[in-house]
Design a protein around this motif. Structure first.
Motif, PDB file in Angstrom:
ATOM      1  N   ASP A  25      19.086 -56.271  16.072  1.00  0.00           N
ATOM      2  CA  ASP A  25      18.495 -55.711  14.891  1.00  0.00           C
ATOM      3  C   ASP A  25      18.310 -56.432  13.339  1.00  0.00           C
ATOM      4  OD1 ASP A  25      18.030 -53.332  16.398  1.00  0.00           O
ATOM      5  OD2 ASP A  25      18.867 -51.996  15.413  1.00  0.00           O
ATOM      6  N   SER A 174      25.085 -42.620  -2.051  1.00  0.00           N
ATOM      7  CA  SER A 174      24.177 -42.611  -1.100  1.00  0.00           C
ATOM      8  C   SER A 174      24.688 -43.172  -0.195  1.00  0.00           C
ATOM      9  CB  SER A 174      22.784 -43.138  -1.519  1.00  0.00           C
ATOM     10  OG  SER A 174      21.880 -42.709  -2.648  1.00  0.00           O
ATOM     11  N   ARG A 176      26.123 -42.623   3.832  1.00  0.00           N
ATOM     12  CA  ARG A 176      26.030 -41.939   4.812  1.00  0.00           C
ATOM     13  C   ARG A 176      27.423 -42.120   5.071  1.00  0.00           C
ATOM     14  NH1 ARG A 176      22.390 -42.497   7.594  1.00  0.00           N
ATOM     15  NH2 ARG A 176      21.470 -44.289   7.301  1.00  0.00           N
ATOM     16  N   TRP A 233      20.424 -46.449  15.038  1.00  0.00           N
ATOM     17  CA  TRP A 233      19.694 -45.763  14.145  1.00  0.00           C
ATOM     18  C   TRP A 233      20.631 -45.123  12.841  1.00  0.00           C
ATOM     19  CZ3 TRP A 233      20.284 -39.622  13.638  1.00  0.00           C
ATOM     20  CH2 TRP A 233      18.562 -39.571  12.653  1.00  0.00           C
ATOM     21  N   ALA A 237      17.899 -46.642   7.963  1.00  0.00           N
ATOM     22  CA  ALA A 237      17.520 -46.124   7.108  1.00  0.00           C
ATOM     23  C   ALA A 237      16.615 -44.616   7.635  1.00  0.00           C
ATOM     24  CB  ALA A 237      15.930 -46.608   6.261  1.00  0.00           C
ATOM     25  N   ASP A 238      16.149 -45.108   8.875  1.00  0.00           N
ATOM     26  CA  ASP A 238      15.341 -43.758   9.781  1.00  0.00           C
ATOM     27  C   ASP A 238      16.730 -42.760   9.647  1.00  0.00           C
ATOM     28  OD1 ASP A 238      13.344 -45.110  10.455  1.00  0.00           O
ATOM     29  OD2 ASP A 238      13.800 -45.615  12.864  1.00  0.00           O
ATOM     30  N   SER A 240      17.767 -41.197   7.428  1.00  0.00           N
ATOM     31  CA  SER A 240      18.597 -41.857   5.806  1.00  0.00           C
ATOM     32  C   SER A 240      18.652 -39.901   5.054  1.00  0.00           C
ATOM     33  CB  SER A 240      17.357 -42.191   4.590  1.00  0.00           C
ATOM     34  OG  SER A 240      16.127 -40.958   4.543  1.00  0.00           O
ATOM     35  N   TYR A 241      18.323 -39.375   5.769  1.00  0.00           N
ATOM     36  CA  TYR A 241      18.821 -37.472   5.221  1.00  0.00           C
ATOM     37  C   TYR A 241      19.896 -37.142   6.720  1.00  0.00           C
ATOM     38  CZ  TYR A 241      17.859 -33.564   2.859  1.00  0.00           C
ATOM     39  OH  TYR A 241      17.878 -32.338   2.299  1.00  0.00           O
ATOM     40  N   VAL A 242      20.680 -37.848   7.600  1.00  0.00           N
ATOM     41  CA  VAL A 242      21.515 -37.406   8.421  1.00  0.00           C
ATOM     42  C   VAL A 242      23.352 -38.191   7.576  1.00  0.00           C
ATOM     43  CG1 VAL A 242      22.552 -37.803  10.187  1.00  0.00           C
ATOM     44  CG2 VAL A 242      20.516 -37.493  10.226  1.00  0.00           C
ATOM     45  N   THR A 243      23.909 -37.127   7.456  1.00  0.00           N
ATOM     46  CA  THR A 243      24.934 -37.498   6.559  1.00  0.00           C
ATOM     47  C   THR A 243      26.499 -35.895   6.718  1.00  0.00           C
ATOM     48  OG1 THR A 243      26.452 -38.722   4.940  1.00  0.00           O
ATOM     49  CG2 THR A 243      25.431 -36.047   4.219  1.00  0.00           C
TER      50      THR A 243
ATOM     51  N   LEU B 207      23.787 -34.841  -0.682  1.00  0.00           N
ATOM     52  CA  LEU B 207      22.920 -35.601  -1.053  1.00  0.00           C
ATOM     53  C   LEU B 207      21.895 -35.581  -2.441  1.00  0.00           C
ATOM     54  CD1 LEU B 207      21.888 -37.690   2.529  1.00  0.00           C
ATOM     55  CD2 LEU B 207      23.393 -38.163   0.994  1.00  0.00           C
ATOM     56  N   ARG B 209      19.281 -33.889  -2.590  1.00  0.00           N
ATOM     57  CA  ARG B 209      17.308 -34.152  -2.773  1.00  0.00           C
ATOM     58  C   ARG B 209      16.776 -33.021  -1.214  1.00  0.00           C
ATOM     59  NH1 ARG B 209      15.342 -37.510   0.932  1.00  0.00           N
ATOM     60  NH2 ARG B 209      17.351 -38.846   1.618  1.00  0.00           N
ATOM     61  N   GLU B 215      11.792 -37.560   7.335  1.00  0.00           N
ATOM     62  CA  GLU B 215      12.578 -38.202   7.947  1.00  0.00           C
ATOM     63  C   GLU B 215      13.193 -36.666   9.014  1.00  0.00           C
ATOM     64  OE1 GLU B 215      15.699 -39.002   4.138  1.00  0.00           O
ATOM     65  OE2 GLU B 215      14.937 -36.735   3.978  1.00  0.00           O
ATOM     66  N   ASN B 218      11.730 -38.524  12.177  1.00  0.00           N
ATOM     67  CA  ASN B 218      12.654 -39.725  12.268  1.00  0.00           C
ATOM     68  C   ASN B 218      13.279 -39.111  13.430  1.00  0.00           C
ATOM     69  OD1 ASN B 218      11.520 -42.419  12.252  1.00  0.00           O
ATOM     70  ND2 ASN B 218      12.366 -42.163   9.310  1.00  0.00           N
ATOM     71  N   PRO B 237      22.090 -32.127  13.226  1.00  0.00           N
ATOM     72  CA  PRO B 237      22.032 -31.652  11.986  1.00  0.00           C
ATOM     73  C   PRO B 237      20.385 -32.628  10.856  1.00  0.00           C
ATOM     74  CG  PRO B 237      23.090 -31.474  12.382  1.00  0.00           C
ATOM     75  CD  PRO B 237      23.099 -32.539  13.609  1.00  0.00           C
ATOM     76  N   GLY B 240      20.734 -34.081   4.903  1.00  0.00           N
ATOM     77  CA  GLY B 240      21.347 -33.961   3.747  1.00  0.00           C
ATOM     78  C   GLY B 240      23.130 -33.762   3.659  1.00  0.00           C
TER      79      GLY B 240
END
Lengths: 256, 245
Positions: A25, A174, A176, A233, A237-238, A240-243, B207, B209, B215, B218, B237, B240
């Motif tokens: 990658d 930021s 994650r 994955w 960045a795909d 980016s809202y998963v943490t 996060l 936001r 997202e 994705n 899930p 964020g």
């Protein structure tokens, strides 16, 4: 800009599969393992198109983690990905019959190893200021206990919660933090577990392996590639809202 | 190295998450067929992506079956993927929710998703990947935006995901759910009050936001593709970190 990632336990098995995928990658990959084989594994992976270097490290040694990560940053640049994959299986004894030193060794490697790596990597990620992604390889046995897996289950369950905690602590940077919980991968560790099942039930190894396979809804064992795809994955960045999450990669054997 | 699906059906394709899925899938070279009861939104999706479309209310079982037939015709082959994103959100105190209003919401969010999944599973040949859309609402109650019927519907989606995953695994059909947190879509009511929204993002979302529909899309694409070939029965899930805070 080339991104650099560290994969621990990368000389063989799942960790090596993850390193291969990340190199493909475009990541510059630091393969870390306590086995000296990691140097030749990394050399075999490195070619004109792929950047990979091997580092011998026992992740249960906190000072060695700090020193090795500093060397990796010198060699490859700032780290934006960390995959804590190094782990040991531990004894199959019942909890109350387990040797304390053996229990402690499992915790030292599987739970404190990622902690020591976090102490080495996170300050560097924070000062670089570009965020980052940390993936802990836990286990289905960290989500659900099973007889004969006490130290291992405890270490992996603890690692899942360590990851959640770090996700909360590092979200503002930021960075994650997520976990992948593999189940029934055909690794040396799993083969040992199947042998234990066979011995316990007094059946052949092949019969025990068949019984495990039949218990998996998707009807097969998992592969290093299955884990590597999910790691790729979560480092991208795909996601980016998963943490703070744990993704089960287990063929549906438990559903979380 | 990894491949996506070939023929993807998306319900709720006229806005928000469903529309974002159509956009990503089309960009990835997937054949897309969109279903929505909102003809205007669906036309917009079609204009953006070239997807085949059928205007259809997912609560109309016969119409939904016909729409799936149209999808097969459009693809000139069976579907091998579904994102069931059709759903509605209504804020109401529990004592104000009539039995009819409760049933109506379940008919869209749960029964609509079920029939969509059933019809794709009926038509697919060599396995398929199905993604249902849950919500962080299934995990906990919420007094700020009470929505007992919506919350219950998303709990049902989680149970449905797990049941279909085991029931269809031997046919090679994977069933997973994405569980969005606070996502900036037309469904989001929190943005109506910017002060409240800012306070919530500060305290409730690590996060800090809103998420975007892209997202969430994705995550759907990840679960649909070969990268996730050993993943089934999972609730993923995309929030964020909201549900661990």
């Amino acid at each position: 800009m080339t991104r650099a990632a560290i994969v621990t336990g990368a000389a063989r098995g799942l960790g090596h599969g993850v390193a291969v995928r990340l190199a493909a990658d475009g990541w510059a990959v630091a393969l870390v393992d306590q086995s000296e084989d990691v140097v030749s594994s990394a050399a075999a992976l490195a070619d004109g198109a792929h950047v990979a270097r091997g580092y011998v490290l026992d992740v249960s040694d906190p000072d060695a983690c700090i020193a090795t990560v500093a060397t990796i940053v010198d060699d490859l640049g700032p780290i934006s990905g960390l995959v804590n994959n190094a782990g040991i299986g531990g004894p199959s004894t019942l909890v109350h019959l387990t040797d304390p030193a053996e229990f402690k060794r499992v915790i030292d490697v599987n739970l404190l190893g990622p902690f020591h790596m976090a102490r080495a990597v996170v300050p560097q990620m924070q000062s670089a200021g570009h965020g980052g992604s940390i993936v802990n390889i836990t286990s289905i046995l960290g989500q659900q206990g099973e007889a004969g897996t006490g130290p291992y289950s405890a270490s992996k369950g603890g690692l899942g919660l360590l990851g959640q905690t770090m996700a909360m602590e590092l979200a503002r940077d930021s960075i994650r933090v997520n976990s992948i919980a593999p189940g029934n991968m055909l690794t040396v560790m799993h083969e040992e577990h199947v042998q234990w099942l066979a011995d316990t039930k007094n059946i052949s190894y092949d019969k025990a392996l068949d019984e495990v396979r039949e218990s998996i809804p998707l009807g097969r064992h998992g592969t290093a590639e299955d884990i590597a795809n999910t790691v790729a994955w979560l480092l991208s960045a795909d996601s980016s809202y998963v943490t703070g999450q744990t993704i089960g990669v287990n063929g549906g054997v438990i559903r979380t | 190295m990894t491949t996506g699906p070939s023929n993807l059906v998306v319900t709720g394709a006229g806005s928000g998450i469903g529309q974002a899925v159509c956009q990503l899938a089309q960009a990835a070279g997937v054949n897309v067929f969109g279903i929505d009861r909102d003809a205007h939104g669906l036309a917009q999706t079609q204009a953006q992506t070239g997807a085949g479309i059928a205007v259809c209310d997912v609560t109309d079982e016969a119409a939904l079956i016909r729409a799936m037939d149209s999808a097969v015709e459009h693809f000139d082959g069976p579907p091998d993927a579904l994102v069931a994103a059709a759903g509605i959100y209504r804020i109401a105190a529990a004592h104000d929710i009539s039995a009819q209003a409760f049933a109506d919401l379940l008919a869209i969010n749960v029964v609509g998703a079920f029939v969509s999944a059933r019809e794709v599973a009926t038509r697919c040949v060599d396995g398929a990947s199905i993604v249902l859309i849950a919500s962080m609402a299934y995990e906990a109650g919420d007094t700020n935006e009470p929505a007992a019927h919506y919350t219950a519907s998303k709990g049902a989606i989680v149970s449905l995901t797990r049941q279909l995953a085991v029931e269809w695994a031997d046919r090679g059909i994977r069933v997973n759910a994405v569980s969005p947190g606070v996502i900036h879509t037309p469904m989001l009511r929190l943005v109506d009050n910017p002060v409240k929204a800012a306070a919530y993002l500060e305290s409730g979302v690590p996060l800090h936001r809103f998420g975007t529909a892209t997202e969430v899309a994705n995550a759907c694409m990840f679960l649909l593709g070969s990268s996730a070939s050993y993943i089934t029965g999972v609730i993923l899930p995309v929030d964020g970190g909201a549900t661990i805070s």
